[in-house]
Design a protein around this motif. Structure first.
Motif, PDB file in Angstrom:
ATOM      1  N   GLN A  23      39.930  35.011  30.478  1.00  0.00           N
ATOM      2  CA  GLN A  23      39.993  33.575  30.184  1.00  0.00           C
ATOM      3  C   GLN A  23      39.623  32.751  31.422  1.00  0.00           C
ATOM      4  OE1 GLN A  23      44.012  33.585  28.439  1.00  0.00           O
ATOM      5  NE2 GLN A  23      43.096  32.716  26.598  1.00  0.00           N
ATOM      6  N   GLN A  24      40.061  33.205  32.576  1.00  0.00           N
ATOM      7  CA  GLN A  24      39.732  32.508  33.830  1.00  0.00           C
ATOM      8  C   GLN A  24      38.221  32.570  34.069  1.00  0.00           C
ATOM      9  OE1 GLN A  24      41.482  30.644  36.018  1.00  0.00           O
ATOM     10  NE2 GLN A  24      39.568  30.341  37.108  1.00  0.00           N
ATOM     11  N   MET A  25      37.620  33.745  33.924  1.00  0.00           N
ATOM     12  CA  MET A  25      36.179  33.901  34.128  1.00  0.00           C
ATOM     13  C   MET A  25      35.393  33.043  33.133  1.00  0.00           C
ATOM     14  SD  MET A  25      35.831  37.980  34.738  1.00  0.00           S
ATOM     15  CE  MET A  25      36.874  38.850  35.886  1.00  0.00           C
ATOM     16  N   ALA A  26      35.817  33.061  31.892  1.00  0.00           N
ATOM     17  CA  ALA A  26      35.125  32.287  30.849  1.00  0.00           C
ATOM     18  C   ALA A  26      35.221  30.791  31.144  1.00  0.00           C
ATOM     19  CB  ALA A  26      35.711  32.603  29.474  1.00  0.00           C
ATOM     20  N   SER A  27      36.356  30.351  31.665  1.00  0.00           N
ATOM     21  CA  SER A  27      36.541  28.913  31.939  1.00  0.00           C
ATOM     22  C   SER A  27      35.616  28.434  33.062  1.00  0.00           C
ATOM     23  CB  SER A  27      37.995  28.618  32.297  1.00  0.00           C
ATOM     24  OG  SER A  27      38.296  29.103  33.592  1.00  0.00           O
ATOM     25  N   GLU A  28      35.098  29.352  33.866  1.00  0.00           N
ATOM     26  CA  GLU A  28      34.211  28.994  34.976  1.00  0.00           C
ATOM     27  C   GLU A  28      32.757  28.885  34.528  1.00  0.00           C
ATOM     28  OE1 GLU A  28      35.085  32.137  37.711  1.00  0.00           O
ATOM     29  OE2 GLU A  28      37.089  31.369  38.146  1.00  0.00           O
ATOM     30  N   LEU A  29      32.462  29.284  33.295  1.00  0.00           N
ATOM     31  CA  LEU A  29      31.094  29.232  32.786  1.00  0.00           C
ATOM     32  C   LEU A  29      30.731  27.831  32.308  1.00  0.00           C
ATOM     33  CD1 LEU A  29      30.973  32.493  30.628  1.00  0.00           C
ATOM     34  CD2 LEU A  29      30.067  32.158  32.933  1.00  0.00           C
ATOM     35  N   PRO A  30      29.416  27.542  32.248  1.00  0.00           N
ATOM     36  CA  PRO A  30      28.986  26.270  31.656  1.00  0.00           C
ATOM     37  C   PRO A  30      29.466  26.187  30.200  1.00  0.00           C
ATOM     38  CG  PRO A  30      27.154  27.358  32.780  1.00  0.00           C
ATOM     39  CD  PRO A  30      28.298  28.330  32.761  1.00  0.00           C
ATOM     40  N   PRO A  31      29.742  24.976  29.714  1.00  0.00           N
ATOM     41  CA  PRO A  31      30.269  24.794  28.351  1.00  0.00           C
ATOM     42  C   PRO A  31      29.447  25.477  27.251  1.00  0.00           C
ATOM     43  CG  PRO A  31      30.362  22.736  29.568  1.00  0.00           C
ATOM     44  CD  PRO A  31      29.645  23.716  30.442  1.00  0.00           C
ATOM     45  N   LYS A  32      28.127  25.535  27.409  1.00  0.00           N
ATOM     46  CA  LYS A  32      27.317  26.147  26.342  1.00  0.00           C
ATOM     47  C   LYS A  32      27.622  27.637  26.174  1.00  0.00           C
ATOM     48  CE  LYS A  32      23.030  27.112  28.903  1.00  0.00           C
ATOM     49  NZ  LYS A  32      21.598  26.873  28.931  1.00  0.00           N
ATOM     50  N   TYR A  33      28.133  28.281  27.221  1.00  0.00           N
ATOM     51  CA  TYR A  33      28.532  29.684  27.103  1.00  0.00           C
ATOM     52  C   TYR A  33      30.006  29.796  26.713  1.00  0.00           C
ATOM     53  CZ  TYR A  33      24.076  30.465  29.388  1.00  0.00           C
ATOM     54  OH  TYR A  33      22.748  30.455  29.686  1.00  0.00           O
ATOM     55  N   GLN A  34      30.822  28.885  27.226  1.00  0.00           N
ATOM     56  CA  GLN A  34      32.253  28.914  26.895  1.00  0.00           C
ATOM     57  C   GLN A  34      32.473  28.877  25.391  1.00  0.00           C
ATOM     58  OE1 GLN A  34      34.812  26.088  28.838  1.00  0.00           O
ATOM     59  NE2 GLN A  34      33.801  26.360  30.814  1.00  0.00           N
ATOM     60  N   MET A  35      31.710  28.022  24.710  1.00  0.00           N
ATOM     61  CA  MET A  35      31.912  27.883  23.263  1.00  0.00           C
ATOM     62  C   MET A  35      31.495  29.136  22.498  1.00  0.00           C
ATOM     63  SD  MET A  35      28.995  25.129  22.320  1.00  0.00           S
ATOM     64  CE  MET A  35      27.610  25.724  21.373  1.00  0.00           C
TER      65      MET A  35
END
Length: 175
Positions: A23-35
């Motif tokens: 979750q921490q790694m995902a939160s560091e990604l640009p929004p287009k990847y987070q979603m």
């Protein structure tokens, strides 16, 4: 020496740790990847990573990819070197500057087309390697992996591989 069998509590601790890290790694990604990385996907990945086999598969695929890329790059350099040798040999047989310039232009166009064909072939080989990796990870049951040539999906899968590699280097709580 045999490792002790993990208790349900040990597995739960490891799962929480993996989930928190993902979750921490995902939160560091640009929004287009987070979603494109919903909780269910990250949770499935964390569960999948309870078994260290997935770490080994991803490391192996990464090593194979590096060897393949190096080999393909060497092929490209070899073709460029052959072109240099051909230019030197052909030009050494010519006398006038006008002849040399005409032949040089002709060879340049021929070599440019050969290099373009070689690069196309190399890209196709790399695309096939990506499809092979996707298939292997899908068969291994890793969530988020399936054979696709959609650039956004491939980017998401690359991020997932990065997560797995980063997690493999962390001190994950052992059972």
């Amino acid at each position: 020496m045999e490792l002790p069998t993990p208790t349900p509590e040990d597995l739960q601790r490891k799962l929480y740790f993996l989930m928190e890290q993902l979750q921490q790694m995902a939160s560091e990604l640009p929004p287009k990847y987070q979603m494109r990385l919903p909780y269910e996907l990250l949770s499935g990945l964390a569960n999948c990573l309870l078994n260290d086999t997935i770490f080994e598969i991803v490391k192996g695929l990464m090593e194979i990819q590096h060897v393949t890329e190096k080999h393909l790059f060497q092929q490209r350099l070899q073709l460029i070197n052959q072109h240099r040798i051909e230019i030197t040999q052909v030009l050494s047989k010519l006398v006038t500057d006008e002849e040399k310039e005409t032949v040089k232009q002709s060879l340049f166009l021929k070599h440019k087309e050969q290099l373009k064909q070689q690069d196309t072939k190399l890209v196709l080989q790399l695309d096939q390697k990506v499809a092979d990796q996707q298939s292997i990870l899908e068969k291994a049951g890793v969530p988020g992996f399936y054979v696709t040539n959609n650039p956004i999906d491939i980017q998401v899968q690359m991020r997932l591989c990065d997560f797995i590699i980063r997690l493999s280097k962390m001190e994950v709580p052992r059972y």
